[in-house]
Design a protein around this motif. Structure first.
Motif, mmCIF file in Angstrom:
data_model
loop_
_atom_site.group_PDB
_atom_site.id
_atom_site.type_symbol
_atom_site.label_atom_id
_atom_site.label_comp_id
_atom_site.label_asym_id
_atom_site.label_seq_id
_atom_site.Cartn_x
_atom_site.Cartn_y
_atom_site.Cartn_z
ATOM 1 N N LEU A 163 0.831 -1.191 0.000
ATOM 2 C CA LEU A 163 0.000 0.000 0.000
ATOM 3 C C LEU A 163 0.870 1.247 0.000
ATOM 4 O O LEU A 163 1.899 1.272 0.674
ATOM 5 C CB LEU A 163 -0.819 -0.047 1.297
ATOM 6 C CG LEU A 163 -1.544 1.181 1.795
ATOM 7 C CD1 LEU A 163 -2.747 1.430 0.911
ATOM 8 C CD2 LEU A 163 -2.004 0.964 3.233
ATOM 9 N N SER A 164 0.466 2.256 -0.771
ATOM 10 C CA SER A 164 1.157 3.544 -0.695
ATOM 11 C C SER A 164 0.162 4.643 -0.388
ATOM 12 O O SER A 164 -0.932 4.653 -0.949
ATOM 13 C CB SER A 164 1.817 3.882 -2.036
ATOM 14 O OG SER A 164 2.860 2.982 -2.284
ATOM 15 N N VAL A 165 0.555 5.532 0.491
ATOM 16 C CA VAL A 165 -0.286 6.687 0.802
ATOM 17 C C VAL A 165 0.511 7.931 0.455
ATOM 18 O O VAL A 165 1.635 8.112 0.930
ATOM 19 C CB VAL A 165 -0.681 6.724 2.297
ATOM 20 C CG1 VAL A 165 -1.685 7.844 2.547
ATOM 21 C CG2 VAL A 165 -1.250 5.382 2.746
ATOM 22 N N ARG A 166 -0.072 8.779 -0.384
ATOM 23 C CA ARG A 166 0.633 9.981 -0.828
ATOM 24 C C ARG A 166 0.635 11.062 0.241
ATOM 25 O O ARG A 166 -0.262 11.097 1.094
ATOM 26 C CB ARG A 166 -0.047 10.552 -2.086
ATOM 27 C CG ARG A 166 0.128 9.704 -3.314
ATOM 28 C CD ARG A 166 -0.499 10.401 -4.516
ATOM 29 N NE ARG A 166 -1.956 10.488 -4.387
ATOM 30 C CZ ARG A 166 -2.788 9.529 -4.795
ATOM 31 N NH1 ARG A 166 -2.320 8.442 -5.356
ATOM 32 N NH2 ARG A 166 -4.096 9.674 -4.646
ATOM 33 N N GLU A 167 1.595 11.950 0.129
ATOM 34 C CA GLU A 167 1.635 13.076 1.063
ATOM 35 C C GLU A 167 0.348 13.893 0.925
ATOM 36 O O GLU A 167 -0.089 14.209 -0.183
ATOM 37 C CB GLU A 167 2.843 13.972 0.763
ATOM 38 C CG GLU A 167 2.935 15.099 1.743
ATOM 39 C CD GLU A 167 4.243 15.863 1.640
ATOM 40 O OE1 GLU A 167 4.975 15.685 0.646
ATOM 41 O OE2 GLU A 167 4.518 16.633 2.569
ATOM 42 N N GLY A 168 -0.264 14.202 2.061
ATOM 43 C CA GLY A 168 -1.469 15.018 2.053
ATOM 44 C C GLY A 168 -2.745 14.264 1.739
ATOM 45 O O GLY A 168 -3.816 14.847 1.638
ATOM 46 N N GLU A 169 -2.623 12.945 1.598
ATOM 47 C CA GLU A 169 -3.799 12.149 1.272
ATOM 48 C C GLU A 169 -4.580 11.781 2.532
ATOM 49 O O GLU A 169 -4.007 11.574 3.602
ATOM 50 C CB GLU A 169 -3.369 10.864 0.548
ATOM 51 C CG GLU A 169 -4.547 10.035 0.071
ATOM 52 C CD GLU A 169 -4.145 8.851 -0.817
ATOM 53 O OE1 GLU A 169 -5.012 8.348 -1.529
ATOM 54 O OE2 GLU A 169 -2.974 8.438 -0.780
ATOM 55 N N PHE A 170 -5.894 11.694 2.376
ATOM 56 C CA PHE A 170 -6.766 11.208 3.449
ATOM 57 C C PHE A 170 -7.233 9.824 3.024
ATOM 58 O O PHE A 170 -8.021 9.683 2.094
ATOM 59 C CB PHE A 170 -7.960 12.160 3.607
ATOM 60 C CG PHE A 170 -8.667 12.073 4.930
ATOM 61 C CD1 PHE A 170 -8.965 10.851 5.514
ATOM 62 C CD2 PHE A 170 -9.038 13.232 5.599
ATOM 63 C CE1 PHE A 170 -9.614 10.785 6.735
ATOM 64 C CE2 PHE A 170 -9.690 13.185 6.826
ATOM 65 C CZ PHE A 170 -9.990 11.958 7.394
ATOM 66 N N LEU A 171 -6.708 8.804 3.686
ATOM 67 C CA LEU A 171 -7.091 7.431 3.346
ATOM 68 C C LEU A 171 -7.994 6.893 4.445
ATOM 69 O O LEU A 171 -7.629 6.898 5.623
ATOM 70 C CB LEU A 171 -5.842 6.537 3.252
ATOM 71 C CG LEU A 171 -6.133 5.069 2.911
ATOM 72 C CD1 LEU A 171 -6.508 4.910 1.440
ATOM 73 C CD2 LEU A 171 -4.937 4.185 3.240
ATOM 74 N N THR A 172 -9.190 6.459 4.069
ATOM 75 C CA THR A 172 -10.047 5.813 5.058
ATOM 76 C C THR A 172 -9.976 4.297 4.855
ATOM 77 O O THR A 172 -9.798 3.810 3.734
ATOM 78 C CB THR A 172 -11.506 6.302 4.966
ATOM 79 O OG1 THR A 172 -11.969 6.189 3.618
ATOM 80 C CG2 THR A 172 -11.628 7.745 5.416
ATOM 81 N N VAL A 173 -10.090 3.566 5.963
ATOM 82 C CA VAL A 173 -9.950 2.109 5.934
ATOM 83 C C VAL A 173 -11.183 1.493 6.573
ATOM 84 O O VAL A 173 -11.563 1.863 7.683
ATOM 85 C CB VAL A 173 -8.691 1.669 6.719
ATOM 86 C CG1 VAL A 173 -8.516 0.156 6.647
ATOM 87 C CG2 VAL A 173 -7.445 2.386 6.202
ATOM 88 N N ILE A 174 -11.780 0.562 5.847
ATOM 89 C CA ILE A 174 -12.991 -0.076 6.365
ATOM 90 C C ILE A 174 -12.932 -1.571 6.091
ATOM 91 O O ILE A 174 -12.287 -2.008 5.132
ATOM 92 C CB ILE A 174 -14.257 0.599 5.741
ATOM 93 C CG1 ILE A 174 -15.522 0.149 6.468
ATOM 94 C CG2 ILE A 174 -14.352 0.378 4.240
ATOM 95 C CD1 ILE A 174 -16.728 1.064 6.240
ATOM 96 N N GLY A 175 -13.567 -2.346 6.941
ATOM 97 C CA GLY A 175 -13.591 -3.802 6.754
ATOM 98 C C GLY A 175 -14.160 -4.433 8.006
ATOM 99 O O GLY A 175 -14.263 -3.784 9.049
#
Ligand code: ATP
Length: 243
Positions: free
Chosen positions: A24-36
């Motif tokens: 997984l990669s998350v970019r600078e300034g990104e808002f990543l939500t995680v659900i499961g």
């Protein structure tokens, strides 16, 4: 730039594979939500990012640095970690909680710390007089705001949030959602945010990560997740969305 990068992470507990070759990669300034589903490995993944768990195999990079090669305490101070109902020190005032990391990092000027605490309490939408209270004298929503202020005081460029608004009533929750989205826009911080609420995931996330059994089912923008669910589970999840 990739702020966070997980490469082929495998993690087992008691012989059970909890994270199964997760990349997984998350970019600078990104808002990543995680659900499961409950138990699918969300918190375990989050704790990999700030070194609270070590992978059995695979690598974690923060701002390009392999975290197995850097000082983990220093790393944790650079990463805010906000969890539901926990995390504030009960025996410290709100001010002491907020300035905890700067103080333990050697910043001892009382006046300067007071100014920092005043500025941050305002940033998260609380009154200055709350600085002298103890966490038990605040509501759940107010405690969450203090937790966010504390992470900001550490100059965190990354914020990990594990169901931060899970215990809040609907009105407070919506106010907090607006607030965190505004903070992210204003400060450009990178956020990984776990939630059980698909509406929250779709509303806040630049991208949404749907996890199942330690794997990624889909990682996409909310629009893509809605219009092209990659898996029946994702479809079901999105279908349960109350419009
Ligand atoms: N330190 C640990 N030792 C043993 N098992 C663990 C440990 N931490 C987590 N687990 C197990 O790993 C699995 C995944 O846990 P995790 O907390 O990552 O799930 P989750 O997706 O965050 O769940 P929830 O939505 O309920 O918070 C669970 O079965 C849990 O019991």
């Amino acid at each position: 730039m990739d702020m966070i990068k997980l490469e082929h992470i495998v993690k087992s507990f008691g012989g059970r594979r909890i994270l199964d070759d997760l990349s997984l990669s998350v970019r600078e300034g990104e808002f990543l939500t995680v659900i499961g589903r409950s138990g699918c490995g969300k918190t375990t993944m989050l704790k990999m990012i700030n070194g609270l768990h070590q992978p059995d195999s695979g690598k974690v990079f923060i701002e390009g640095q392999d975290i197995s090669e850097i000082d983990i305490i220093g790393l944790r101070r650079r990463i805010g970690y906000v969890i539901q109902n926990k995390g504030l020190f009960p025996h410290m005032t709100v001010e002491k909680n907020i300035t905890y990391v700067p103080v333990i990092s050697g910043r001892k000027d009382k006046e300067e710390n007071r100014r920092l605490a005043r500025r941050l309490i305002e940033t998260v939408g609380l009154e200055e007089d709350m600085l002298n209270r103890y966490p038990s004298e605040l509501s759940g929503g107010q405690q969450q705001r203090v937790g966010i202020a504390r992470a900001l005081a550490a100059d965190a460029r990354i914020m990990l949030m594990d169901e931060p608004f899970g215990a809040l009533d609907e009105i407070t929750k919506q106010a907090m959602q607006e607030e965190i989205a505004a903070l992210k826009r204003k400060l450009g911080i990178t956020i990984v945010f776990i939630t059980h609420d698909i509406r929250e995931a779709m509303k806040l996330g630049d991208r949404v990560l749907v996890m199942d059994q330690g794997r990624i089912l889909q990682l996409d923008t909310p629009q893509e997740i809605r219009s092209n669910p990659a898996h029946p589970f994702v479809k079901q999840l999105v279908g349960s969305r109350v419009e």
